[in-house]
Every structure is written in structure tokens, then in C-alpha cells.
Design an enzyme around this catalytic site. Structure first.
Site, mmCIF file in Angstrom:
data_model
loop_
_atom_site.group_PDB
_atom_site.id
_atom_site.type_symbol
_atom_site.label_atom_id
_atom_site.label_comp_id
_atom_site.label_asym_id
_atom_site.label_seq_id
_atom_site.Cartn_x
_atom_site.Cartn_y
_atom_site.Cartn_z
ATOM 1 N N TYR A 123 0.819 -1.219 0.000
ATOM 2 C CA TYR A 123 0.000 0.000 0.000
ATOM 3 C C TYR A 123 0.859 1.278 0.000
ATOM 4 O O TYR A 123 0.407 2.331 0.431
ATOM 5 C CB TYR A 123 -0.982 -0.019 1.177
ATOM 6 C CG TYR A 123 -2.227 -0.854 0.926
ATOM 7 C CD1 TYR A 123 -3.126 -0.510 -0.091
ATOM 8 C CD2 TYR A 123 -2.521 -1.969 1.689
ATOM 9 C CE1 TYR A 123 -4.272 -1.263 -0.332
ATOM 10 C CE2 TYR A 123 -3.675 -2.733 1.462
ATOM 11 C CZ TYR A 123 -4.543 -2.368 0.446
ATOM 12 O OH TYR A 123 -5.679 -3.101 0.208
ATOM 13 N N ARG A 181 -18.533 -5.895 -1.066
ATOM 14 C CA ARG A 181 -18.409 -4.973 0.060
ATOM 15 C C ARG A 181 -19.768 -4.667 0.694
ATOM 16 O O ARG A 181 -19.868 -4.541 1.913
ATOM 17 C CB ARG A 181 -17.670 -3.712 -0.369
ATOM 18 C CG ARG A 181 -16.152 -3.972 -0.461
ATOM 19 C CD ARG A 181 -15.410 -2.874 -1.141
ATOM 20 N NE ARG A 181 -13.956 -2.987 -0.969
ATOM 21 C CZ ARG A 181 -13.073 -2.284 -1.664
ATOM 22 N NH1 ARG A 181 -13.479 -1.420 -2.590
ATOM 23 N NH2 ARG A 181 -11.786 -2.435 -1.441
ATOM 24 N N ASN A 225 -12.972 -3.435 4.781
ATOM 25 C CA ASN A 225 -13.884 -3.543 3.644
ATOM 26 C C ASN A 225 -13.706 -4.819 2.809
ATOM 27 O O ASN A 225 -13.968 -4.830 1.608
ATOM 28 C CB ASN A 225 -13.816 -2.275 2.788
ATOM 29 C CG ASN A 225 -12.454 -2.056 2.188
ATOM 30 O OD1 ASN A 225 -11.547 -2.858 2.390
ATOM 31 N ND2 ASN A 225 -12.307 -0.982 1.439
ATOM 32 N N GLU A 238 0.973 -6.258 -8.990
ATOM 33 C CA GLU A 238 0.444 -6.883 -7.777
ATOM 34 C C GLU A 238 0.436 -8.413 -7.892
ATOM 35 O O GLU A 238 0.650 -9.110 -6.893
ATOM 36 C CB GLU A 238 -0.947 -6.342 -7.478
ATOM 37 C CG GLU A 238 -0.910 -4.863 -7.082
ATOM 38 C CD GLU A 238 -2.279 -4.297 -6.757
ATOM 39 O OE1 GLU A 238 -2.329 -3.115 -6.371
ATOM 40 O OE2 GLU A 238 -3.289 -5.019 -6.880
HETATM 41 P P1 ATP Z 1 -8.176 -1.554 -2.323
HETATM 42 O O1 ATP Z 1 -6.942 -0.822 -2.848
HETATM 43 O O2 ATP Z 1 -7.916 -2.245 -1.004
HETATM 44 O O3 ATP Z 1 -8.755 -2.456 -3.371
HETATM 45 P P2 ATP Z 1 -9.796 0.721 -2.950
HETATM 46 O O4 ATP Z 1 -9.005 0.768 -4.216
HETATM 47 O O5 ATP Z 1 -11.284 0.629 -3.058
HETATM 48 O O6 ATP Z 1 -9.315 -0.483 -2.028
HETATM 49 P P3 ATP Z 1 -8.071 2.766 -1.874
HETATM 50 O O7 ATP Z 1 -8.373 4.217 -1.982
HETATM 51 O O8 ATP Z 1 -7.005 2.178 -2.745
HETATM 52 O O9 ATP Z 1 -9.464 1.980 -2.039
HETATM 53 O O10 ATP Z 1 -7.710 2.482 -0.350
HETATM 54 C C1 ATP Z 1 -7.020 1.307 0.036
HETATM 55 C C2 ATP Z 1 -7.636 0.780 1.315
HETATM 56 O O11 ATP Z 1 -7.366 1.705 2.373
HETATM 57 C C3 ATP Z 1 -9.167 0.677 1.303
HETATM 58 O O12 ATP Z 1 -9.651 -0.473 0.696
HETATM 59 C C4 ATP Z 1 -9.466 0.686 2.789
HETATM 60 O O13 ATP Z 1 -9.189 -0.578 3.407
HETATM 61 C C5 ATP Z 1 -8.459 1.718 3.279
HETATM 62 N N1 ATP Z 1 -9.025 3.079 3.262
HETATM 63 C C6 ATP Z 1 -9.278 3.865 2.182
HETATM 64 N N2 ATP Z 1 -9.785 5.053 2.524
HETATM 65 C C7 ATP Z 1 -9.862 5.042 3.878
HETATM 66 C C8 ATP Z 1 -10.316 5.968 4.856
HETATM 67 N N3 ATP Z 1 -10.770 7.174 4.495
HETATM 68 N N4 ATP Z 1 -10.257 5.603 6.157
HETATM 69 C C9 ATP Z 1 -9.774 4.390 6.524
HETATM 70 N N5 ATP Z 1 -9.333 3.457 5.656
HETATM 71 C C10 ATP Z 1 -9.379 3.767 4.349
#
Ligand code: ATP
Ligand code: MG
Length: 138
Positions: free
Chosen positions: A49, A102, A112, A126
Site C-alpha cells: 500500500y 463490500r 472492507n 500486484e
Molecule cells: P483496495 O486498494 O484495497 O482495493 P480501494 O481501491 O477501493 O481499495 P483505496 O483508496 O485504494 O481503495 O484504499 C485502500 C484501502 O485503504 C481501502 O480499501 C481501505 O481498506 C483503506 N481506506 C481507504 N480510505 C480510507 C479511509 N478514508 N479511512 C480508513 N481506511 C481507508
């Protein structure tokens, strides 16, 4: 055919939802090409991440992703990257369309349930993070 990377996050695995989510993905036409259950180290979660390093939720996200085992899978179908994002639903389960993974299994914007690669380029990176070429023969 296209491949993408999914992670069933620690909340899904701890709740005993991995089988249900795999069923859901197979019903949406995804084939599981490779699968691994593992517990991410802190360094692995930080690296995975890395793009979110400056975000306020980064350290909490890393703690969540390392709290227990995850299930990583290489998935294949037509338009796999775009379709997986659709089947996952929005990041915040409050905004996720009914019937998405989700909407069904996430408990908060952080916890999530599932990760999916967000572009074909990131899917390749990835997939290589979790699987060797020998794992991905199909
Ligand atoms: P992922 O990358 O896990 O598939 P995503 O692409 O939908 O999820 P991203 O914006 O990439 O969302 O965020 C990565 C992960 O970080 C999210 O899936 C969630 O677990 C966490 N996350 C994102 N935004 C927030 C927030 N505002 N508060 C807390 N955790 C968050
Ligand atoms: Mg993302």
C-alpha cells in the site's frame, strides 16, 4: 482474457467468509488461477500500500492488513480488472451497490473485505508481488 489480483482481507478470513466470497467471484465468471493464504508482514503491507503512505489512514490500514491471515488470488476472466472492481463495490460499504462483495461483507471504509487491482498495469505488478511465474501457468 485478463488477469487481476484480489486479496480477501483479514476481516473476511477471520469471519469465515473466504469460501462465500470465492463462490461469489466464481459465479461472476472469474477463474481462480492461483491462490495463497498468508499473513502479511508489516514490511509487506507497507510496500503493498506504498501509494497511500502519505494518507492519514496509512498506519491503521497497515495494522489492519497484518492483524491476521489473508487469501491472495490471481483471477482470470474477460475485462477482469474492471469487472472485479464492479463486483467488489465502492471502497466505503455505505456507498457500495447492493449485492456487491463490500455491500455484503464489509463493516467500514477500512475493514472492507476485499482488495482488487485498480488498473491492468497495477494488476501485473500486484500479481508479481504474490505469485511467481511458475504459479501463474493457469
Ligand atoms: P483496495 O486498494 O484495497 O482495493 P480501494 O481501491 O477501493 O481499495 P483505496 O483508496 O485504494 O481503495 O484504499 C485502500 C484501502 O485503504 C481501502 O480499501 C481501505 O481498506 C483503506 N481506506 C481507504 N480510505 C480510507 C479511509 N478514508 N479511512 C480508513 N481506511 C481507508
Ligand atoms: Mg486501491
Amino acid at each position: 482474457m485478463e488477469r487481476t489480483l484480489t486479496i480477501l482481507k483479514p476481516d473476511s478470513v477471520a469471519a469465515g467468509n473466504s469460501g462465500k466470497i470465492i463462490d461469489h467471484l466464481e459465479a461472476e465468471g472469474f477463474e481462480v488461477v492461483a491462490i495463497r493464504k498468508l499473513r502479511l508482514s508489516e514490511a509487506q503491507a507497507q510496500a503493498f500500500y506504498e501509494v497511500h503512505r502519505e494518507r492519514p489512514f496509512y498506519s491503521s490500514l497497515v495494522a489492519f492488513m497484518t492483524e491476521g491471515p489473508v487469501v491472495a488470488m490471481a483471477l482470470e476472466r474477460e475485462n477482469a480488472v474492471r469487472k472485479l472492481r464492479e463486483v467488489m463495490g465502492a471502497t466505503n460499504p455505505d456507498d457500495a451497490a447492493p449485492g456487491t462483495v463490500r455491500a455484503l461483507h464489509a463493516s467500514s471504509i477500512e475493514r472492507n473485505a476485499i482488495h482488487g487491482s485498480d488498473s491492468p498495469e497495477n494488476a501485473l505488478l500486484e500479481l508479481a508481488f504474490f505469485f511467481s511465474r511458475a504459479d501463474l501457468v493457469g
